[in-house]
Design a protein around this motif. Structure first.
Motif, short mmCIF file in Angstrom:
data_model
loop_
_atom_site.label_atom_id
_atom_site.label_comp_id
_atom_site.label_asym_id
_atom_site.label_seq_id
_atom_site.Cartn_x
_atom_site.Cartn_y
_atom_site.Cartn_z
N ASP A 81 21.78 20.40 1.45
CA ASP A 81 22.87 19.27 2.24
C ASP A 81 23.00 20.03 3.60
O ASP A 81 23.35 19.56 4.82
N ALA A 82 23.10 21.98 3.63
CA ALA A 82 22.85 22.72 5.17
C ALA A 82 21.47 21.87 5.77
O ALA A 82 21.84 22.60 6.86
N CYS A 83 20.58 22.13 5.12
CA CYS A 83 19.35 21.65 5.86
C CYS A 83 19.18 20.57 6.33
O CYS A 83 18.81 19.98 7.71
N THR A 84 19.12 19.47 6.04
CA THR A 84 19.77 18.08 6.40
C THR A 84 20.76 18.31 7.17
O THR A 84 20.69 17.72 8.79
N VAL A 85 21.68 18.61 7.73
CA VAL A 85 22.93 18.97 8.48
C VAL A 85 22.20 19.44 9.85
O VAL A 85 22.08 19.41 11.02
N ALA A 86 21.01 21.20 9.42
CA ALA A 86 20.79 21.62 10.09
C ALA A 86 19.48 21.16 11.13
O ALA A 86 18.80 21.80 11.97
N GLY A 87 19.18 20.02 10.86
CA GLY A 87 17.49 19.31 10.47
C GLY A 87 16.25 19.79 10.16
O GLY A 87 15.62 20.09 11.16
N VAL A 88 16.07 20.79 9.28
CA VAL A 88 15.27 21.22 8.97
C VAL A 88 14.72 21.24 7.44
O VAL A 88 16.18 20.23 6.72
N GLU A 89 13.63 21.16 6.61
CA GLU A 89 13.52 20.41 5.60
C GLU A 89 13.86 21.75 4.63
O GLU A 89 13.70 23.25 5.17
N GLY A 90 14.24 21.26 3.35
CA GLY A 90 14.47 22.42 2.13
C GLY A 90 13.38 22.43 1.45
O GLY A 90 12.53 21.34 0.90
N CYS A 91 12.53 23.94 1.55
CA CYS A 91 11.13 23.54 0.88
C CYS A 91 11.80 24.93 -0.52
O CYS A 91 11.93 26.13 -0.49
#
Length: 148
Positions: A81-91
């Protein structure tokens, strides 16, 4: 090295940031981002355990962050969820069938299948091959961790 890589036909560049494990420092991500100048996506590899680390990586130029399902356990959905908010992909790094299933249920769309068990440090050759059949075709998968 990164300034030379921008002229190669690469799809992404990973930058290891942990000084003890990989010899990197946070400034390496900023330097890589400047050197690449958006010519390839940038993956920040660190022991990410808190959403602020995701935000800091994004601010430093990362397009994606490396998340270990072994290390994060039940915190993985919050970090995605933090990745989505920050605009980055979570690998999401996975090593076992259970980790693959958990990562997919948590919403991961990019998996890093590792031959190295992060809990023990033991290398299990060809572990990635055993995970291949568990990954749906709409999920991007990378193989990593001592391939040879």
């Amino acid at each position: 090295v990164v300034s030379d890589v921008k002229d190669w036909p690469v799809d992404a560049v990973g930058v290891s940031l942990d000084p003890e494990m990989w010899g990197g420092v946070d400034g390496d991500l900023v330097a890589a981002s400047k050197a690449l100048n958006n010519s390839a996506p940038l993956l920040a590899k660190d022991l990410i355990v808190h959403p602020i680390q995701v935000a800091l990586a994004a601010e430093s130029g990362a397009d994606a962050v490396w998340l270990s399902s072994t290390i994060l356990g039940g915190a993985l959905p919050d970090l995605l969820d933090a990745c989505t908010v920050a605009g980055v992909e979570g690998c999401v790094e996975v090593h076992t069938p259970n980790e693959v299933q958990f990562a997919l249920e948590a919403g991961a769309t990019l998996l890093i299948c590792s031959d190295r068990d992060r809990a023990t440090g033991v290398l299990h050759r060809h572990q990635c091959l055993g995970l291949k059949g568990l990954i749906p075709p709409n999920i991007v998968a990378l193989a990593a961790g001592g391939l040879g």
